[in-house]
Design a protein around this motif. Structure first.
Motif, PDB file in Angstrom:
ATOM      1  N   TYR A  53      -0.172 -12.065 -40.242  1.00 29.61           N
ATOM      2  CA  TYR A  53      -0.908 -12.100 -38.983  1.00 29.61           C
ATOM      3  C   TYR A  53      -1.218 -10.653 -38.631  1.00 29.61           C
ATOM      4  N   PRO A  54      -2.461 -10.195 -38.792  1.00 27.75           N
ATOM      5  CA  PRO A  54      -2.773  -8.779 -38.560  1.00 27.75           C
ATOM      6  C   PRO A  54      -2.417  -8.303 -37.160  1.00 27.75           C
ATOM      7  N   GLN A  55      -2.643  -9.183 -36.166  1.00 29.56           N
ATOM      8  CA  GLN A  55      -2.353  -8.842 -34.768  1.00 29.56           C
ATOM      9  C   GLN A  55      -1.171  -9.709 -34.315  1.00 29.56           C
ATOM     10  N   ALA A  56      -0.082  -9.076 -33.975  1.00 29.50           N
ATOM     11  CA  ALA A  56       1.138  -9.804 -33.620  1.00 29.50           C
ATOM     12  C   ALA A  56       0.954 -10.607 -32.341  1.00 29.50           C
ATOM     13  N   SER A  57       1.606 -11.770 -32.303  1.00 30.58           N
ATOM     14  CA  SER A  57       1.633 -12.599 -31.102  1.00 30.58           C
ATOM     15  C   SER A  57       3.022 -13.207 -30.969  1.00 30.58           C
ATOM     16  N   PHE A  91     -16.719 -11.101 -33.420  1.00 32.24           N
ATOM     17  CA  PHE A  91     -15.355 -11.255 -33.929  1.00 32.24           C
ATOM     18  C   PHE A  91     -14.735 -12.475 -33.256  1.00 32.24           C
ATOM     19  N   SER A  92     -14.494 -13.510 -34.045  1.00 32.86           N
ATOM     20  CA  SER A  92     -13.995 -14.776 -33.518  1.00 32.86           C
ATOM     21  C   SER A  92     -12.526 -14.937 -33.909  1.00 32.86           C
ATOM     22  N   ALA A  93     -11.657 -14.774 -32.930  1.00 31.83           N
ATOM     23  CA  ALA A  93     -10.206 -14.828 -33.176  1.00 31.83           C
ATOM     24  C   ALA A  93      -9.627 -16.128 -32.645  1.00 31.83           C
ATOM     25  N   HIS A  94      -8.559 -16.582 -33.277  1.00 28.82           N
ATOM     26  CA  HIS A  94      -7.875 -17.778 -32.776  1.00 28.82           C
ATOM     27  C   HIS A  94      -7.335 -17.505 -31.383  1.00 28.82           C
ATOM     28  N   SER A  95      -7.586 -18.415 -30.478  1.00 28.60           N
ATOM     29  CA  SER A  95      -7.142 -18.239 -29.104  1.00 28.60           C
ATOM     30  C   SER A  95      -5.647 -18.489 -28.953  1.00 28.60           C
ATOM     31  N   ILE A  96      -5.097 -17.984 -27.855  1.00 33.38           N
ATOM     32  CA  ILE A  96      -3.714 -18.276 -27.466  1.00 33.38           C
ATOM     33  C   ILE A  96      -3.706 -18.557 -25.963  1.00 33.38           C
ATOM     34  N   ALA A 153     -14.704 -12.658 -29.226  1.00 31.32           N
ATOM     35  CA  ALA A 153     -14.600 -14.005 -28.669  1.00 31.32           C
ATOM     36  C   ALA A 153     -13.370 -14.702 -29.237  1.00 31.32           C
ATOM     37  N   PHE A 154     -13.032 -15.847 -28.641  1.00 29.31           N
ATOM     38  CA  PHE A 154     -11.861 -16.611 -29.063  1.00 29.31           C
ATOM     39  C   PHE A 154     -12.247 -18.065 -29.318  1.00 29.31           C
ATOM     40  N   GLN A 155     -11.620 -18.660 -30.306  1.00 28.80           N
ATOM     41  CA  GLN A 155     -11.963 -20.010 -30.738  1.00 28.80           C
ATOM     42  C   GLN A 155     -10.721 -20.875 -30.875  1.00 28.80           C
ATOM     43  N   SER A 156     -10.965 -22.165 -31.053  1.00 30.89           N
ATOM     44  CA  SER A 156      -9.913 -23.129 -31.392  1.00 30.89           C
ATOM     45  C   SER A 156      -8.833 -23.237 -30.320  1.00 30.89           C
ATOM     46  N   GLY A 157      -9.195 -22.965 -29.067  1.00 25.98           N
ATOM     47  CA  GLY A 157      -8.242 -23.129 -27.982  1.00 25.98           C
ATOM     48  C   GLY A 157      -7.959 -24.593 -27.702  1.00 25.98           C
ATOM     49  N   MET A 158      -6.862 -24.851 -27.004  1.00 23.83           N
ATOM     50  CA  MET A 158      -6.450 -26.236 -26.755  1.00 23.83           C
ATOM     51  C   MET A 158      -6.411 -26.568 -25.265  1.00 23.83           C
ATOM     52  N   GLY A 159      -7.091 -25.767 -24.448  1.00 26.75           N
ATOM     53  CA  GLY A 159      -7.110 -26.038 -23.018  1.00 26.75           C
ATOM     54  C   GLY A 159      -7.905 -24.990 -22.274  1.00 26.75           C
ATOM     55  N   LYS A 160      -8.101 -25.211 -20.985  1.00 24.66           N
ATOM     56  CA  LYS A 160      -8.926 -24.289 -20.199  1.00 24.66           C
ATOM     57  C   LYS A 160      -8.215 -22.975 -19.911  1.00 24.66           C
ATOM     58  N   ILE A 210     -17.087 -13.035 -37.610  1.00 30.02           N
ATOM     59  CA  ILE A 210     -15.983 -12.420 -38.351  1.00 30.02           C
ATOM     60  C   ILE A 210     -14.672 -13.069 -37.908  1.00 30.02           C
ATOM     61  N   PRO A 211     -13.990 -13.822 -38.776  1.00 29.36           N
ATOM     62  CA  PRO A 211     -12.708 -14.451 -38.405  1.00 29.36           C
ATOM     63  C   PRO A 211     -11.576 -13.438 -38.450  1.00 29.36           C
ATOM     64  N   ILE A 212     -11.558 -12.548 -37.480  1.00 26.94           N
ATOM     65  CA  ILE A 212     -10.760 -11.330 -37.480  1.00 26.94           C
ATOM     66  C   ILE A 212      -9.248 -11.562 -37.475  1.00 26.94           C
ATOM     67  N   SER A 213      -8.787 -12.701 -36.972  1.00 27.61           N
ATOM     68  CA  SER A 213      -7.337 -12.917 -36.867  1.00 27.61           C
ATOM     69  C   SER A 213      -6.736 -13.600 -38.095  1.00 27.61           C
ATOM     70  N   PHE A 214      -7.580 -13.869 -39.099  1.00 19.24           N
ATOM     71  CA  PHE A 214      -7.115 -14.580 -40.284  1.00 19.24           C
ATOM     72  C   PHE A 214      -7.213 -13.701 -41.529  1.00 19.24           C
ATOM     73  N   VAL A 215      -6.351 -13.964 -42.517  1.00 16.83           N
ATOM     74  CA  VAL A 215      -6.434 -13.234 -43.792  1.00 16.83           C
ATOM     75  C   VAL A 215      -6.783 -14.166 -44.940  1.00 16.83           C
TER      76      VAL A 215
END
Length: 307
Positions: A119-123, A182-187, A220-227, A252-257
């Motif tokens: 995970y390039p960017q820690a969460s 840059f489309s990153a997985h949301s949290i 931007a952020f994608q694949s979120g599961m709520g508002k 660019i799926p920046i949060s994935f490898v």
């Protein structure tokens, strides 16, 4: 000899495996921060209600690519590092598990391990979960020395990995001067309120890569599961760019490898069709993540040798 452990979430090769994967994931306190009884109940409900729908998506993308991609990365990194290291993989929610892979190192006499979560960017929801699993096992072995790599989003080789992929894609597709999205997985926003640095890391790595490519960009952020998940969502950014009559866009799926459900389904089969069919953006594409790319192997090798 030192051990190198590459860790990812894992994946599934059948509906039954996917059900177990989801049950394990949603029973993780770093994913669902509730008490054990509450997590047990929610993980049971979620895994039983979601696995069939999720498996249909996996069928549309040819199955989960994460396990095979990680295996090939391990093999190529092993060749690059040589016999002074033993490289293995582990997953948080499917086999081989983190505990088992660390134990494998111990069983062959390796007592110095470098753990690299992919995970390039820690969460808190990803890297911290891996760290907690690793610590539970490490605590059982007094002489074990472990180096834990929390993140690598600012590493020069990570920036080079993405900038080279982007520039190659632009050349191959004969694109003039696109805007990078840059489309990153949301949290959940609640994690940010607890001190999660993921969102800022996404913004920083996006800026560094865009500067290296000398291109305009959006995050931007994608694949979120709520508002109450991170914003802006990728579709909203694309809508904004469409109103500005931007006609060349690279996602660019920046949060994935490696490619996964969120890139092969969410981006390829939902976000890009929305941009083309609803917003009328014709020249939009995703920069694909190649398996065991030479630049990515160089990045991992550099991280290992710096430890």
């Amino acid at each position: 000899m030192k051990g190198v452990l590459l860790v990812n979430m894992g994946g599934a090769n059948s509906p039954a495996e996917l059900k177990l994967f989801l049950a394990r994931m949603f029973n993780d306190p770093y994913i669902l921060p509730f008490g054990k009884l509450g997590r047990n109940l929610l993980s049971f409900i979620i895994s039983n209600t979601r696995y069939k729908k999720s498996w249909k998506k996996y069928e549309l993308i040819g199955g989960s690519p994460i396990i095979d991609a990680t295996k090939k990365t391990v093999e190529k990194l092993q060749l690059s590092l040589g016999s002074q290291y033993r490289v293995q993989m582990a997953f948080s929610y499917s086999q081989p598990f983190i505990k088992d892979s660390i134990t494998d190192f111990i069983n062959v006499g390796i007592n110095e391990i470098i753990i690299i979560p992919l995970y390039p960017q820690a969460s808190l929801s990803t890297t911290s979960s891996v760290e907690a699993d690793a610590k539970n096992t490490i605590s059982q072995f007094a002489d074990l020395k472990v180096s834990f790599i929390r993140e690598f989003y600012k590493h020069q080789d990570f920036i080079a990995f993405w900038s080279n992929l982007i520039l190659k894609h632009i050349k191959e597709k004969n694109i003039a001067k696109p805007v990078l999205v840059f489309s990153a997985h949301s949290i959940p926003e609640s994690l940010v309120a607890k001190g999660d640095t993921y969102a800022e890391a996404i913004k920083t790595s996006s800026r560094l890569i865009a500067e290296k490519c000398s291109l305009e960009y959006k995050v931007a952020f994608q694949s979120g599961m709520g508002k109450n998940w991170l914003k802006p969502v990728s579709q909203e950014i694309l809508k904004q760019l469409a109103t500005e009559q931007v006609n060349e866009i690279l996602l660019i799926p920046i949060s994935f490898v490696n490619e996964n459900l969120e890139t092969l389904y969410d981006i390829d089969k939902e976000i890009i069709p929305y941009a083309k069919e609803v917003l009328g953006i014709k020249n939009i594409s995703k920069v694909e993540i190649p398996v065991a790319n030479d630049d990515f192997i160089k990045l991992l090798k550099s991280i290992v040798e710096d430890c």
